[in-house]
Design an enzyme around this catalytic site. Structure first.
Site, PDB file in Angstrom:
ATOM      1  N   ASP A 108       0.845  -1.203   0.000  1.00 44.78           N
ATOM      2  CA  ASP A 108       0.000   0.000   0.000  1.00 44.78           C
ATOM      3  C   ASP A 108       0.874   1.243   0.000  1.00 44.78           C
ATOM      4  O   ASP A 108       1.782   1.382   0.828  1.00 44.78           O
ATOM      5  CB  ASP A 108      -0.903   0.009   1.237  1.00 44.78           C
ATOM      6  CG  ASP A 108      -1.786   1.240   1.280  1.00 44.78           C
ATOM      7  OD1 ASP A 108      -2.849   1.222   0.636  1.00 44.78           O
ATOM      8  OD2 ASP A 108      -1.406   2.225   1.952  1.00 44.78           O
ATOM      9  N   TYR A 142       3.172  10.127  -0.160  1.00 41.95           N
ATOM     10  CA  TYR A 142       4.239   9.595   0.673  1.00 41.95           C
ATOM     11  C   TYR A 142       5.600   9.912   0.035  1.00 41.95           C
ATOM     12  O   TYR A 142       6.029   9.263  -0.916  1.00 41.95           O
ATOM     13  CB  TYR A 142       4.108   8.085   0.850  1.00 41.95           C
ATOM     14  CG  TYR A 142       2.819   7.635   1.497  1.00 41.95           C
ATOM     15  CD1 TYR A 142       2.007   8.516   2.217  1.00 41.95           C
ATOM     16  CD2 TYR A 142       2.404   6.309   1.396  1.00 41.95           C
ATOM     17  CE1 TYR A 142       0.827   8.107   2.801  1.00 41.95           C
ATOM     18  CE2 TYR A 142       1.212   5.886   1.986  1.00 41.95           C
ATOM     19  CZ  TYR A 142       0.436   6.779   2.679  1.00 41.95           C
ATOM     20  OH  TYR A 142      -0.735   6.364   3.253  1.00 41.95           O
ATOM     21  N   GLN A 157     -10.209   2.369   3.661  1.00 40.01           N
ATOM     22  CA  GLN A 157      -8.995   2.334   4.487  1.00 40.01           C
ATOM     23  C   GLN A 157      -9.144   3.344   5.619  1.00 40.01           C
ATOM     24  O   GLN A 157      -9.324   4.543   5.377  1.00 40.01           O
ATOM     25  CB  GLN A 157      -7.747   2.646   3.651  1.00 40.01           C
ATOM     26  CG  GLN A 157      -6.477   2.531   4.467  1.00 40.01           C
ATOM     27  CD  GLN A 157      -5.205   2.630   3.662  1.00 40.01           C
ATOM     28  OE1 GLN A 157      -4.190   3.128   4.146  1.00 40.01           O
ATOM     29  NE2 GLN A 157      -5.227   2.153   2.417  1.00 40.01           N
ATOM     30  N   ARG A 179       1.557   4.287  14.929  1.00 34.35           N
ATOM     31  CA  ARG A 179       2.783   4.928  14.440  1.00 34.35           C
ATOM     32  C   ARG A 179       3.994   4.572  15.311  1.00 34.35           C
ATOM     33  O   ARG A 179       4.888   5.401  15.532  1.00 34.35           O
ATOM     34  CB  ARG A 179       2.581   6.438  14.320  1.00 34.35           C
ATOM     35  CG  ARG A 179       1.297   6.752  13.559  1.00 34.35           C
ATOM     36  CD  ARG A 179       1.118   8.188  13.191  1.00 34.35           C
ATOM     37  NE  ARG A 179      -0.251   8.401  12.700  1.00 34.35           N
ATOM     38  CZ  ARG A 179      -0.684   9.505  12.143  1.00 34.35           C
ATOM     39  NH1 ARG A 179       0.139  10.519  11.967  1.00 34.35           N
ATOM     40  NH2 ARG A 179      -1.931   9.614  11.743  1.00 34.35           N
ATOM     41  N   ARG A 232       5.367  12.449  14.994  1.00 34.75           N
ATOM     42  CA  ARG A 232       4.847  11.708  16.138  1.00 34.75           C
ATOM     43  C   ARG A 232       5.064  12.425  17.468  1.00 34.75           C
ATOM     44  O   ARG A 232       4.411  12.105  18.462  1.00 34.75           O
ATOM     45  CB  ARG A 232       5.465  10.306  16.169  1.00 34.75           C
ATOM     46  CG  ARG A 232       4.986   9.429  15.018  1.00 34.75           C
ATOM     47  CD  ARG A 232       5.721   8.114  14.965  1.00 34.75           C
ATOM     48  NE  ARG A 232       7.132   8.298  14.618  1.00 34.75           N
ATOM     49  CZ  ARG A 232       7.999   7.297  14.526  1.00 34.75           C
ATOM     50  NH1 ARG A 232       7.617   6.060  14.754  1.00 34.75           N
ATOM     51  NH2 ARG A 232       9.250   7.538  14.191  1.00 34.75           N
ATOM     52  N   GLY A 235       4.180  -1.006   8.552  1.00 34.32           N
ATOM     53  CA  GLY A 235       5.326  -0.383   7.900  1.00 34.32           C
ATOM     54  C   GLY A 235       6.627  -1.050   8.309  1.00 34.32           C
ATOM     55  O   GLY A 235       6.721  -1.698   9.350  1.00 34.32           O
ATOM     56  N   ARG A 291      11.027  -0.235   7.844  1.00 31.77           N
ATOM     57  CA  ARG A 291      12.108   0.595   7.305  1.00 31.77           C
ATOM     58  C   ARG A 291      13.280  -0.244   6.792  1.00 31.77           C
ATOM     59  O   ARG A 291      14.163   0.269   6.109  1.00 31.77           O
ATOM     60  CB  ARG A 291      12.612   1.568   8.367  1.00 31.77           C
ATOM     61  CG  ARG A 291      11.646   2.709   8.673  1.00 31.77           C
ATOM     62  CD  ARG A 291      12.204   3.569   9.797  1.00 31.77           C
ATOM     63  NE  ARG A 291      11.406   4.742  10.057  1.00 31.77           N
ATOM     64  CZ  ARG A 291      11.608   5.944   9.506  1.00 31.77           C
ATOM     65  NH1 ARG A 291      12.582   6.084   8.631  1.00 31.77           N
ATOM     66  NH2 ARG A 291      10.858   6.972   9.823  1.00 31.77           N
TER      67      ARG A 291
END
Length: 331
Positions: A52, A57, A192, A225, A244, A294, A296
């Site tokens: 997604d 982004y 979503q 997050r 955040r 997510g 990284r």
């Protein structure tokens, strides 16, 4: 890995879906290109076949990274989900609704909600180029745009389905009333929305609607997050430009830490991470089709995929539910 039908379509998505907001870099304190590529590829190698993303982004960067990462892969075995409706390049020509100002390399960039027909078509063509593909599996409206009729948005996506540019059309952040209005033109395959242990508001109305009308729910921010990984409470340090810092202020962090301490014991008994336990719990909730996670780097991607191996008994789910009541009531 489990593969679940998307709404009323024949498209199957991986229950854990790769969420690519962070690899875009903006609002997340940057990224490392090679690690981002590795995270996408590791996801695919471990059964996470659904990715997604969105043009917003990284202002196109996330889509470009994904396009690079899947080069040479079997496209038919990958489900690409992207979006439209957040415009930052001035192409909206004053139309739409100002959403917020993003900051990129010290520059302030106004971002607008705009989903007019011409803009949707342009965004799709740009996304196809960045993703290096000739079709999108699921195209989603990123945020509701009150300046554009819902019927226009849905009619445009219906045409894109007919043209083969997209396989299915979905929305994001829609309330039940908006879904009802959309269905008068073209029923979205999915919605979503934000959903997590700390944010369960959709259970009252959206989940029952989705189940009854066969609308898939794609849950974003299941880890709030990163807050529900517990890592924040180990050092509590985020880069100054990390969004955040402000986002976490909405929670009673003392209550959240207490809950995570108890959940950590259950995770330790199962020899899994707190994040894996949280992700697996989310996939087991009524009406939730897939859960975005997510990553990284490759290791985070592998651990996300392995969350589906976690087993939770009825007693353990009851325990989690009981502990959550104290936290939710505090926020």
């Amino acid at each position: 890995m489990e593969y679940r039908a998307l709404g009323n379509t024949d498209i199957k998505l991986s229950a854990i879906t790769y969420g690519s907001f962070a690899i875009g870099g903006n609002m997340w304190g940057g990224n490392v290109h090679k690690d981002s590529i590795a995270s996408v590829q590791a996801s695919l190698e471990n059964g996470v076949t659904t990715i997604d993303t969105a043009p917003f982004y990284g202002f196109g960067l996330s889509e470009e990274v994904i396009g690079e990462a899947i080069k040479g892969k079997d496209r038919s075995s990958i489900q690409l989900l992207t979006k439209f409706g957040l415009v930052w390049d001035g192409s909206n020509q004053g139309k739409g609704i100002h959403f917020f100002d993003a900051v990129e390399n010290g520059n302030t960039i106004p971002v607008y909600k705009y989903a007019g027909k011409g803009s949707i078509i342009r965004e799709v063509e740009d996304s196809l180029k960045r993703l290096k593909t000739d079709y999108i599996d699921l195209l989603q409206l990123h945020w509701p745009d009150d300046s554009t009729a819902i019927s226009e948005v849905m009619e445009t996506m219906e045409r894109l389905v007919e043209q083969g540019k997209i396989r299915a059309a979905g929305v994001s952040n829609y309330a039940v009333a908006q879904l009802d209005e959309a269905a008068e033109t073209f029923l979205p395959a999915s919605n979503q929305v934000a959903y997590s242990m700390l944010n369960r508001s959709i259970e009252s109305d959206l989940v029952p609607y989705a189940i009854q009308n066969k609308v898939g729910i794609i849950a974003y921010s299941p880890m709030e997050r990163g807050l529900l990984t517990g890592k924040y409470f180990q050092d509590g340090k985020l880069k100054e430009d990390d969004h955040r810092n402000e986002y976490f202020k909405q929670f009673d962090l003392h209550k959240v830490k207490g809950f995570l301490d108890k959940l950590s014991g259950l995770a330790a008994d199962k020899s899994v991470s707190l994040a894996q336990l949280v992700l697996r719990w989310t996939t087991l909730q009524d009406g939730i089709t897939v859960v975005l996670a997510g990553a990284r780097n490759a290791e985070q991607a592998i651990q996300n995929a392995k969350a589906m191996e976690v087993s939770l008994s009825h007693e353990e789910l009851t325990f989690i539910e009981k502990e959550l009541t104290h936290v939710i009531s505090a926020n």
